[in-house]
Scaffold this motif. Structure first.
Motif: not given
Length: 419
Positions: A21, A105, A321
């Motif tokens: 991320r 995720l 992401s």
């Protein structure tokens, strides 16, 4: 927020998630603070138990025995007070990091860094072609006096506007069109409040990292926040409840939304693409964990249908992401083709939040064995009014500077076919 057991038992998974991320979070530091927090919890509990034991012993003692026990009690009290102060400090540090740890995720979410890494998974229609040079939306409405940004700035502030004339009718046509489609799909219509308490903002994550983007009202009195999206009040509607999820509970909300847009200063200033106040129609769903992926596909499918019926070219993106906000496991965006800008621009999104919000808001259901578990929440924008009207104006413009009405909207426009 993420289940603390996952963080403690599988730190490598969480570290990898943070890396994907592209976030700057020190999980090792958090785990050290977490260990200290747990250690202090044990010590404080033991000391309280000892203090309680001593306090019960004192009345049973002989008079000459009491001073020593009272002195011991005083010492225990001072030690406990010091430990409790330390516990508060550690708890504060713990929360500062814990609430910023993102959701895991989904294994099918696109990975990596910026919006350039978003994956186009589907398209609808080719970009609109014209036999004349297409204009940007603001060039068209300036001549029609449909929007007044100058008066909006004068009366309010920059990025506010007045919507007028046929464009007002177009907005209400879009509202009625979208609501009729969603109600037909068994979504329950709801009109939520747009001023909410801190708990609602925190529970949906918006008060964790995005405080600079929010409008706060009467901080010394009511201390309310203007909602960023109706996702906030609608998700919070079931806070501290145990839901009956024999079927998913699905809502479709219409509301005004308020954002400071501080991160996009000087971007799109002449347009209504970005504004401090705008209206949109939002879906919010509560379901069992095993149903959330299916519901995600269902909800993005509805968003696609709405745009297909409007016959506006778009592309569907699996958002990477690095471009995902912390609560979302996976998110799809729909970007509509804007001929006046010669590019696709984001018009809707749809996110699977898992139990990230329900943990904060204490929204649960009972499984088949009567155990309480956290629900999964999902949300998706069906139509953001200003962006949808931009797409309609630019894709349906005529050489004469008028705008044709999409066929599905004609019944909601008093049968006007052009404005």
């Amino acid at each position: 927020m993420l289940d603390i057991k996952i963080i403690r038992n599988n730190p490598d998974l969480v570290k990898d998630n943070i890396k994907k991320r592209n976030l700057d979070l020190d999980l090792d530091m958090f785990l050290k603070i977490d260990a200290e927090k747990l250690d202090l919890l044990v010590k404080v509990d033991e000391l309280r138990a000892t203090k309680n034991k001593v306090s019960k012993e004192i009345p049973t003692l002989w008079k000459d025995e009491k001073p020593a026990k009272i002195a011991e009690m005083k010492k225990l009290w001072e030690e406990l007070k010091a430990l409790e102060e330390k516990q508060k400090e550690v708890e504060k540090k713990w929360k500062e990091i814990y609430y910023k740890i993102p959701n895991l995720l989904d294994e099918t979410a696109a990975v990596w860094d910026t919006d350039e890494d978003n994956i186009v998974v589907d398209t609808f229609l080719e970009p609109t072609k014209f036999d004349f040079e297409p204009k940007a939306h603001y060039e068209i409405w300036e001549k029609k006096w449909w929007i007044d940004t100058e008066k909006g700035s004068e009366v309010s502030w920059a990025r506010f506007w007045y919507l007028k004339g046929d464009l007002v009718l177009l907005q209400f046509a879009l509202i009625n069109y979208a609501m009729s489609k969603l109600v037909a799909k068994w979504f329950n219509p709801i009109l939520p409040p747009v001023l909410v308490r801190e708990k609602a903002m925190f529970g949906t994550w918006f008060l964790t990292d995005q405080t600079d983007w929010l409008y706060r009202v009467n901080p010394d009195d009511d201390d309310l926040h203007l909602v960023w999206t109706s996702e906030v009040p609608v998700t919070s509607y079931h806070s501290d409840e145990v839901l009956d999820l024999e079927k998913p509970q699905m809502y479709v909300a219409y509301s005004s939304c308020f954002r400071k847009e501080a991160w996009s200063a000087w971007k799109d200033m002449k347009w209504i693409l970005r504004g401090h106040q705008f209206d949109k129609i939002e879906m919010v769903t509560f379901c069992k964990p095993e149903e959330s992926q299916k519901m995600h596909d269902f909800m993005i499918g509805i968003e696609e249908d709405v745009w297909k019926w409007l016959k506006i070219p778009y592309q569907k993106l699996n958002v990477c992401s690095g471009d995902l906000w912390n609560p979302a496991m996976k998110k799809y965006d729909i970007e509509a083709w804007m001929p006046g800008q010669n590019k696709y621009r984001e018009v809707t999104s749809c996110s699977n939040i898992w139990e990230f919000q329900s943990r904060r808001l204490a929204i649960k259901y009972k499984d088949e064995e009567n155990n309480l578990k956290y629900v999964h929440t999902l949300n998706g924008t069906v139509i953001a009014m200003s962006r949808c009207m931009i797409a309609i104006i630019e894709n349906y413009q005529t050489a004469e500077g008028n705008v044709k009405i999409p066929e599905v909207l004609v019944p909601f426009m008093g049968w006007k076919t052009e404005i």
